[in-house]
Design an enzyme around this catalytic site. Structure first.
Site, short mmCIF file in Angstrom:
data_model
loop_
_atom_site.label_atom_id
_atom_site.label_comp_id
_atom_site.label_asym_id
_atom_site.label_seq_id
_atom_site.Cartn_x
_atom_site.Cartn_y
_atom_site.Cartn_z
N GLU A 44 0.83 -1.21 0.00
CA GLU A 44 0.00 0.00 0.00
C GLU A 44 0.87 1.26 0.00
O GLU A 44 2.09 1.20 0.10
CB GLU A 44 -0.95 -0.04 1.20
CG GLU A 44 -1.89 -1.24 1.10
CD GLU A 44 -2.97 -1.26 2.17
OE1 GLU A 44 -2.87 -0.54 3.19
OE2 GLU A 44 -3.94 -2.04 1.98
N GLU A 55 -1.60 -10.13 -6.25
CA GLU A 55 -1.55 -10.89 -7.51
C GLU A 55 -0.64 -10.20 -8.52
O GLU A 55 0.14 -10.84 -9.23
CB GLU A 55 -2.94 -11.00 -8.14
CG GLU A 55 -4.00 -11.61 -7.28
CD GLU A 55 -4.75 -10.57 -6.47
OE1 GLU A 55 -4.11 -9.79 -5.74
OE2 GLU A 55 -5.98 -10.55 -6.56
N1 THU Z 1 -5.98 -6.45 -2.52
C1 THU Z 1 -5.16 -7.36 -3.12
O1 THU Z 1 -3.95 -7.42 -2.82
N2 THU Z 1 -5.68 -8.17 -4.06
C2 THU Z 1 -6.99 -8.16 -4.44
O2 THU Z 1 -7.35 -8.77 -5.43
C3 THU Z 1 -7.96 -7.43 -3.62
C4 THU Z 1 -7.38 -6.30 -2.87
C5 THU Z 1 -5.42 -5.54 -1.51
C6 THU Z 1 -5.32 -4.12 -1.98
C7 THU Z 1 -5.33 -3.39 -0.65
O3 THU Z 1 -4.01 -3.31 -0.17
C8 THU Z 1 -6.14 -4.27 0.26
O4 THU Z 1 -6.22 -5.54 -0.36
C9 THU Z 1 -7.54 -3.77 0.54
O5 THU Z 1 -8.21 -3.48 -0.62
#
Ligand code: THU
Length: 132
Positions: A44, A55
């Site tokens: 993030e 992913e």
């Molecule tokens: N997130 C992922 O890493 N993969 C996904 O397919 C769904 C969302 C993460 C992004 C963010 O850091 C957190 O999950 C909340 O949305």
């Protein structure tokens, strides 16, 4: 196919998630057509839009190493349910997968479901749609 190692890798990479804003940790692992495995986690940013999903971290790592052909991808979130890939990640998966690629949604090492790209991204926009 036995996915124990791939799932273990996704669980391991989830520990590296940098998610101080959502507190939602995600891990992913891909196995490519040469049987090499690459992992990734969500990363993030204070500027939220700069966040990278697990992913995409895993896929970009594999592609950066020169392999573009996904045999399978495993994904584990931070809930008691299966975590599905977000829309952007579905699009990125579709770029490097084929109709047989297994998309493995993991609750834990013993509980997962397998999807195909056509189930989660029907009518995908792909390379062929760029033909004029
Ligand atoms: N997130 C992922 O890493 N993969 C996904 O397919 C769904 C969302 C993460 C992004 C963010 O850091 C957190 O999950 C909340 O949305």
């Amino acid at each position: 196919m036995e996915y124990r190692d791939l799932i273990e890798e996704a669980l391991k990479f989830r520990e590296n998630a940098y998610a101080p804003y959502s507190n939602f940790k995600v891990g992913a692992a891909v196995i490519m057509d040469d049987n090499k495995i690459y992992g990734g986690c969500n990363i993030e940013n204070a500027s939220f839009g700069a966040t990278n999903c697990a992913e995409r971290s895993a896929i970009f790592s594999a592609v950066s190493k020169g392999n573009r052909n996904l045999k399978a991808i495993a994904l584990v979130g931070d809930t008691s349910t299966y975590t599905y890939p977000c829309g952007i990640c579905r699009q990125v998966i579709s770029e490097f997968c084929d109709e047989n690629t297994d998309i493995i949604l993991v609750k834990n090492a013993n509980d997962y479901v397998i999807k195909k790209i056509d189930e989660i991204l029907p009518g995908a926009f792909t390379k062929k749609d760029l033909q004029k």
